[in-house]
Design an enzyme around this catalytic site. Structure first.
Site, PDB file in Angstrom:
ATOM      1  N   LYS A  63      -8.601   0.800   2.120  1.00 25.71           N
ATOM      2  CA  LYS A  63      -7.532   0.666   1.129  1.00 25.71           C
ATOM      3  C   LYS A  63      -7.961  -0.300   0.031  1.00 25.71           C
ATOM      4  O   LYS A  63      -8.570  -1.338   0.316  1.00 25.71           O
ATOM      5  CB  LYS A  63      -6.265   0.164   1.842  1.00 25.71           C
ATOM      6  CG  LYS A  63      -5.005   0.140   0.995  1.00 25.71           C
ATOM      7  CD  LYS A  63      -3.809  -0.305   1.844  1.00 25.71           C
ATOM      8  CE  LYS A  63      -2.488  -0.263   1.080  1.00 25.71           C
ATOM      9  NZ  LYS A  63      -1.337  -0.613   1.943  1.00 25.71           N
ATOM     10  N   SER A 138       2.473   2.678   1.608  1.00 21.55           N
ATOM     11  CA  SER A 138       1.603   2.524   0.466  1.00 21.55           C
ATOM     12  C   SER A 138       0.135   2.881   0.734  1.00 21.55           C
ATOM     13  O   SER A 138      -0.616   3.042  -0.209  1.00 21.55           O
ATOM     14  CB  SER A 138       1.663   1.080  -0.028  1.00 21.55           C
ATOM     15  OG  SER A 138       1.160   0.190   0.973  1.00 21.55           O
ATOM     16  N   SER A 162       3.683   0.726   5.838  1.00 25.50           N
ATOM     17  CA  SER A 162       2.681   1.383   4.987  1.00 25.50           C
ATOM     18  C   SER A 162       1.464   1.962   5.682  1.00 25.50           C
ATOM     19  O   SER A 162       0.652   2.612   5.035  1.00 25.50           O
ATOM     20  CB  SER A 162       2.207   0.419   3.906  1.00 25.50           C
ATOM     21  OG  SER A 162       3.149   0.378   2.879  1.00 25.50           O
TER      22      SER A 162
HETATM   23  N1  GLN Z   1       7.542   0.910   1.595  1.00 23.08           N
HETATM   24  C1  GLN Z   1       7.713  -0.487   1.858  1.00 23.08           C
HETATM   25  C2  GLN Z   1       7.706  -1.246   0.566  1.00 23.08           C
HETATM   26  O1  GLN Z   1       7.723  -0.630  -0.434  1.00 23.08           O
HETATM   27  C3  GLN Z   1       6.636  -0.973   2.773  1.00 23.08           C
HETATM   28  C4  GLN Z   1       5.336  -1.153   2.093  1.00 23.08           C
HETATM   29  C5  GLN Z   1       4.271  -1.692   2.971  1.00 23.08           C
HETATM   30  O2  GLN Z   1       4.359  -1.643   4.189  1.00 23.08           O
HETATM   31  N2  GLN Z   1       3.266  -2.250   2.332  1.00 23.08           N
HETATM   32  O3  GLN Z   1       7.683  -2.430   0.510  1.00 23.08           O
END
Ligand code: GLN
Length: 466
Positions: A63, A138, A162
């Site tokens: 990532k 994400s 994410s």
């Molecule tokens: N979708 C969640 C957010 O927007 C979690 C994101 C994540 O786990 N980095 O914060």
């Protein structure tokens, strides 16, 4: 190199390398070609050539928010465009020490804020099962790359879901370890009390192998502990005597097709000798509300460092320092990141701190207590990973609240600091459904074993390799 490698898990490829039937350099070159030909927007950078020392294991997609020395590491944000860190994140370094080489950097929501990968500063990622749909977020690039066969395995980060949510939407395995299992050093920070690194893989065995290499105490991260007993390879084929508490099947947003696959998985648990009972997590339903105060609050502090002076591009402004900061941040941050900074700054401001941040922290403690009580009754808490299958690109972008609810099932675990895995358990409308298994802190080995037994029984059959 033949496309035979595409059909193999990373562990199977590693066995061939080990047996001398395949060189690590050949494997790297093959996957480099696959990654370079990606059409889903999954990669932001792919290695130019095969490293001289190609290691001993298949290469990995990383990532974008992991710092890798000399390699663009931008956390999906224009504000870090062109940034090449002078050092490598500990998790990635641990993988390199184990013989894994970095194949490429994967697209993601900007600073890991999002559930659809549409918040990337470099464009969205398409879901390989249906290119009109999101891969989740994400870590959407990592999930799409593994599902599409442009990477043998990948790592991502999970702050509120994410890793698990994109794994679910792309039909692969994703695991968020216990907070502190993997060092956060060199991970570009979103919300430091929640962020954790973990694997996105084709199967549970690959996830165990990666986690075993990633984990460890790191003097550069005082919140890291490693996994005290390490991560043995999962072998279980039965679930005899194990108790599973099912949570969240009454939620109004749960798609019937998702519920059907989850129920079928519960039936399998019983066939394999486990027991299933409903479990209450009375505060978990407030997880999203607490998360969307705590995570933006921490983000507003973590993102203060992007001012155009220390990293990345610098806007000219009007010639004075304040306007340089303002213009750089205005140009560099996307809409969602700006929204979070505003929410977080507000929640932390004097007069509101106790009302919002303080209250959210109390909810967080209650959620941790809910899980502790549940684990007095059952070995694992299970649920759908996501209430829906992959949604259409653009479907939730205009409605941040609908987007935030995508993480309903995944947010409570990071708030409680506990580990959870998502494994594919079937299809609904031709799209993958994820099944989530959570356990107490540092129960990774037991979760992986249970997931392994279920995976063998489900025989999901894989990935839409194109
Ligand atoms: N979708 C969640 C957010 O927007 C979690 C994101 C994540 O786990 N980095 O914060």
């Amino acid at each position: 190199m033949s496309d035979e490698l595409l059909g193999l898990t990373a562990a199977e490829q590693a066995a061939r390398i080990d047996a001398g039937e395949l060189s690590a350099a050949e494997a790297f070159e093959y996957w480099r070609g696959r990654a370079a030909a990606d059409e889903l927007g999954a990669y932001l950078w792919v290695a130019d050539d095969t490293p001289e020392d190609a290691g001993t294991l298949p290469p990995i997609a990383v990532k974008d928010l992991f710092c890798v020395r000399g390699v663009p590491s931008m956390a999906g944000s224009r504000i870090l465009e062109g940034y090449r860190p002078p050092y490598t994140a500990t998790g990635v370094r641990n993988l390199e020490d184990a013989g894994v080489r970095v194949l490429g950097k994967t697209n993601q929501d900007e600073f890991a804020m999002g559930s659809s990968n549409e918040n990337s500063g470099f464009g969205p990622v398409q879901n390989p099962w249906d290119r009109t749909r999101v891969p989740g977020g994400s870590s959407g690039g990592s999930a799409a790359a593994v599902a599409a066969g442009t990477a043998p395995w990948a790592i991502g980060t999970d702050t509120g879901g994410s890793i698990r949510q994109p794994a679910s939407l792309c039909g692969i395995v994703g695991m968020k370890p216990t907070y502190g299992a993997v060092s956060r050093y060199g991970m570009i920070a979103f919300a430091s009390s929640l962020d954790q690194c973990g694997p996105l893989t084709r199967d549970v065995t690959d996830a165990a192998i990666l986690l075993g290499h990633l984990q460890g105490r790191d003097p550069c991260d005082s919140t890291s502990l490693g996994i005290p007993d390490g991560v043995p390879l999962p072998t279980a084929e039965r679930l005899d005597g194990l108790r599973f508490g099912i949570w969240g099947m009454e939620e109004p947003g749960l798609e019937p097709g998702v519920a059907e696959q989850v129920n079928a998985t519960l039936a399998r648990i019983e066939e394999l000798g486990g027991s299933v009972e409903p479990i209450e997590l009375p505060t978990a339903g407030h997880g999203i509300a607490a998360y969307y105060v705590i995570a933006p609050a921490e983000a507003s502090a973590n993102l203060a460092r992007y001012d155009g002076v220390r990293y990345g591009p610098r806007a000219a402004g009007n010639g004075d320092l304040t306007s340089l900061y303002e213009q750089t941040r205005h140009d560099g941050f996307g809409e969602e990141v700006r929204r979070r900074i505003m929410i977080g700054t507000y929640a932390l401001s004097s007069g509101y701190y106790e009302a919002y941040y303080g209250t959210a922290q109390k909810v967080r403690t209650r959620i941790a207590q809910d899980f502790a009580a549940a684990f007095g009754e059952v070995d694992f808490v299970v649920s759908p990973t996501s209430a829906t299958v992959a949604f259409k690109l653009g479907e939730r972008t205009a409605d941040p609240l609908a987007m935030y609810l995508s993480d309903y099932y995944t947010v409570p675990m990071p708030l409680a600091g506990i580990p959870a895995i998502s494994i594919p358990c079937g299809l609904s409308e031709g799209l993958p459904v994820g099944f989530q298994i959570a356990g107490p802190a540092f129960s990774e080995a037991r979760i992986l074993d249970a997931a392994h037994a279920l995976e063998k029984s489900i025989a999901f059959g894989g990935v839409p390799v194109t």
